[in-house]
Design a protein around this motif. Structure first.
Motif, PDB file in Angstrom:
ATOM      1  N   ALA A 140      23.596  27.978  39.338  1.00 13.12           N
ATOM      2  CA  ALA A 140      24.718  27.362  38.116  1.00 13.12           C
ATOM      3  C   ALA A 140      25.835  28.295  38.187  1.00 13.12           C
ATOM      4  CB  ALA A 140      23.989  27.491  36.772  1.00 13.12           C
ATOM      5  N   GLN A 141      25.736  29.476  38.598  1.00 18.72           N
ATOM      6  CA  GLN A 141      27.072  30.158  38.558  1.00 18.72           C
ATOM      7  C   GLN A 141      27.801  29.788  39.822  1.00 18.72           C
ATOM      8  OE1 GLN A 141      27.769  34.407  38.243  1.00 18.72           O
ATOM      9  NE2 GLN A 141      26.476  34.609  36.285  1.00 18.72           N
TER      10      GLN A 141
ATOM     11  N   HIS B  78      16.036  28.425  31.543  1.00 16.46           N
ATOM     12  CA  HIS B  78      16.377  27.600  32.671  1.00 16.46           C
ATOM     13  C   HIS B  78      17.965  27.637  32.606  1.00 16.46           C
ATOM     14  CE1 HIS B  78      16.210  25.573  36.297  1.00 16.46           C
ATOM     15  NE2 HIS B  78      16.783  24.430  35.927  1.00 16.46           N
ATOM     16  N   ALA B  79      18.761  27.599  33.479  1.00 17.68           N
ATOM     17  CA  ALA B  79      20.371  27.348  33.348  1.00 17.68           C
ATOM     18  C   ALA B  79      20.558  26.185  34.530  1.00 17.68           C
ATOM     19  CB  ALA B  79      21.194  28.600  33.895  1.00 17.68           C
ATOM     20  N   TRP B  80      21.606  25.425  34.166  1.00 16.15           N
ATOM     21  CA  TRP B  80      22.179  24.361  34.997  1.00 16.15           C
ATOM     22  C   TRP B  80      23.633  24.001  34.624  1.00 16.15           C
ATOM     23  CZ3 TRP B  80      18.479  23.811  31.074  1.00 16.15           C
ATOM     24  CH2 TRP B  80      18.813  22.696  30.006  1.00 16.15           C
ATOM     25  N   ASN B  81      24.186  22.893  34.949  1.00 16.27           N
ATOM     26  CA  ASN B  81      25.585  22.826  34.532  1.00 16.27           C
ATOM     27  C   ASN B  81      25.852  21.559  33.988  1.00 16.27           C
ATOM     28  OD1 ASN B  81      25.424  24.112  37.523  1.00 16.27           O
ATOM     29  ND2 ASN B  81      27.230  25.054  36.336  1.00 16.27           N
ATOM     30  N   LEU B  82      27.057  21.414  33.324  1.00 13.38           N
ATOM     31  CA  LEU B  82      27.583  20.240  32.651  1.00 13.38           C
ATOM     32  C   LEU B  82      28.895  19.935  33.438  1.00 13.38           C
ATOM     33  CD1 LEU B  82      26.898  20.922  28.927  1.00 13.38           C
ATOM     34  CD2 LEU B  82      26.131  18.591  30.141  1.00 13.38           C
ATOM     35  N   ILE B  83      29.024  18.824  34.030  1.00 16.30           N
ATOM     36  CA  ILE B  83      30.124  18.349  34.813  1.00 16.30           C
ATOM     37  C   ILE B  83      30.989  17.168  34.150  1.00 16.30           C
ATOM     38  CG2 ILE B  83      30.929  17.592  37.214  1.00 16.30           C
ATOM     39  CD1 ILE B  83      29.840  19.952  37.319  1.00 16.30           C
TER      40      ILE B  83
ATOM     41  N   HIS C 243      24.798  15.944  33.499  1.00 18.75           N
ATOM     42  CA  HIS C 243      24.105  17.182  33.865  1.00 18.75           C
ATOM     43  C   HIS C 243      23.951  17.229  35.216  1.00 18.75           C
ATOM     44  CE1 HIS C 243      22.614  18.155  29.548  1.00 18.75           C
ATOM     45  NE2 HIS C 243      22.676  16.662  29.385  1.00 18.75           N
ATOM     46  N   VAL C 244      23.952  18.330  35.828  1.00 18.91           N
ATOM     47  CA  VAL C 244      23.552  18.314  37.410  1.00 18.91           C
ATOM     48  C   VAL C 244      22.820  19.832  37.261  1.00 18.91           C
ATOM     49  CG1 VAL C 244      25.943  19.470  37.939  1.00 18.91           C
ATOM     50  CG2 VAL C 244      24.311  18.574  39.677  1.00 18.91           C
TER      51      VAL C 244
ATOM     52  N   TYR D 293      18.349  15.231  39.885  1.00 12.93           N
ATOM     53  CA  TYR D 293      18.944  15.783  38.916  1.00 12.93           C
ATOM     54  C   TYR D 293      20.415  15.827  38.880  1.00 12.93           C
ATOM     55  CZ  TYR D 293      14.193  16.375  37.671  1.00 12.93           C
ATOM     56  OH  TYR D 293      12.848  16.274  37.326  1.00 12.93           O
ATOM     57  N   PHE D 294      21.064  14.905  39.672  1.00 18.51           N
ATOM     58  CA  PHE D 294      22.492  14.993  39.900  1.00 18.51           C
ATOM     59  C   PHE D 294      23.044  13.598  39.084  1.00 18.51           C
ATOM     60  CE2 PHE D 294      26.192  13.443  42.781  1.00 18.51           C
ATOM     61  CZ  PHE D 294      26.863  14.739  42.769  1.00 18.51           C
ATOM     62  N   ASN D 295      23.799  14.183  38.042  1.00 21.68           N
ATOM     63  CA  ASN D 295      24.650  13.287  37.162  1.00 21.68           C
ATOM     64  C   ASN D 295      24.125  12.622  36.118  1.00 21.68           C
ATOM     65  OD1 ASN D 295      26.900  14.694  38.415  1.00 21.68           O
ATOM     66  ND2 ASN D 295      27.553  12.743  39.685  1.00 21.68           N
TER      67      ASN D 295
END
Length: 281
Positions: free
Chosen positions: A114-115, A140-145, A154-155, A174-176
């Motif tokens: 995520a980083q 858990h960690a992930w990203n917002l785009i 979410h990705v 888990y892409f977009n």
């Protein structure tokens, strides 16, 4: 913050807190690439990270859309990073939790993925945030785009990267995703983060690989094999049940493809389930 110290002055009735902070390598990399600042000589890991980031960015065109840049970053991480700790399972190597572990050492856990995603998005001009919650019963960690339609998505690159590592397999389960789709497998405090309501750039819908039902899926397969003989292909279906997509009901794949062997792997939660097929001719 690496440590803090609190002192109370009773005569004045006041308390003072002194914080000691560590500046991350990501900060130095962003300052160097975006502002031309020098990286201090002692920050050798930041200098190594900068070199890798510049190499990745060189594959991007200024006119690329946010979606194209995001996809290139996602694909790079899936292809070049393996889940785990750089020095082994029992290692306490902290680089597994940051972009350096992912991009320089090639191994990281979810926070490192995520980083790395956020750093590369920041450098390429794509608005990105980190989000934390729980998945599979663990932190858990992930990203917002934020993409070109001004909507957020979410990705989760970690969950798109297979274990054991397979650089040849690119998944986009888990892409977009929007909040509704992501909530099938992830838990987070929605009040702490921007709502993700986008649908336009969900990978399978954008690339015409989403099938509402078995009839739609069968038609899509016929179209795929009329044009090509792929060694693998993936679609997402909106009516997945194991019995409905059993070997018995997928015999038409051999007729359409001419393959001798076909292996199916399912990824993601119903009703948004990815079907990933590997074929042998």
């Amino acid at each position: 913050v690496t440590q803090y110290e609190m002192k109370t002055v009773r005569m004045l009735g006041r308390s003072y807190v002194t914080l000691s902070c560590d500046i991350s390598d990501n900060y130095y990399v962003e300052e160097a690439i975006l502002s031309g600042s020098d990286i201090p000589e002692e920050r050798t890991e930041a200098a190594e990270l900068k070199e890798v980031c510049e190499e990745i960015l060189s594959d991007m065109d200024a006119e690329d859309s946010s979606y194209k840049k995001e996809k290139k970053i996602h694909d790079y991480l899936v292809e070049h990073v393996a889940y785990g700790y750089p020095e082994g399972v029992d290692s306490e190597d902290s680089t597994a939790y940051n972009a350096y572990g992912a991009l320089v050492k090639g191994k990281a856990v979810c926070n490192g993925y995520a980083q790395a995603m956020k750093l590369l998005c920041d450098l390429s001009g794509v608005e990105c945030e980190m989000i934390s919650g729980r998945a599979d019963g663990e932190n858990h960690a992930w990203n917002l785009i934020r993409l070109d339609d001004d909507a957020w998505y979410h990705v989760d690159v970690t969950w798109d990267d297979p274990e054991p590592d397979d650089p040849e397999r690119l998944l986009y389960s888990y892409f977009n995703l929007n909040d509704e789709e992501m909530a099938l497998s992830h838990v987070w405090n929605a009040e702490d983060f921007v709502p993700a309501e986008g649908t336009r750039y969900q990978y399978y819908r954008k690339n015409d690989l989403y099938c509402e039902d078995m009839d739609d899926f069968r038609e899509k397969c016929e179209d795929i094999f009329a044009k090509d003989s792929p060694e693998s292909f993936q679609v997402q279906v909106g009516d997945y049940e194991e019995s409905r997509y059993s070997e018995e009901h997928l015999q038409f794949l051999f007729e359409y493809s001419g393959a001798r062997y076909c292996h199916l792997q399912t990824i993601g939660e119903a009703p948004y389930t990815t079907l990933y097929f590997t074929l042998d001719y």
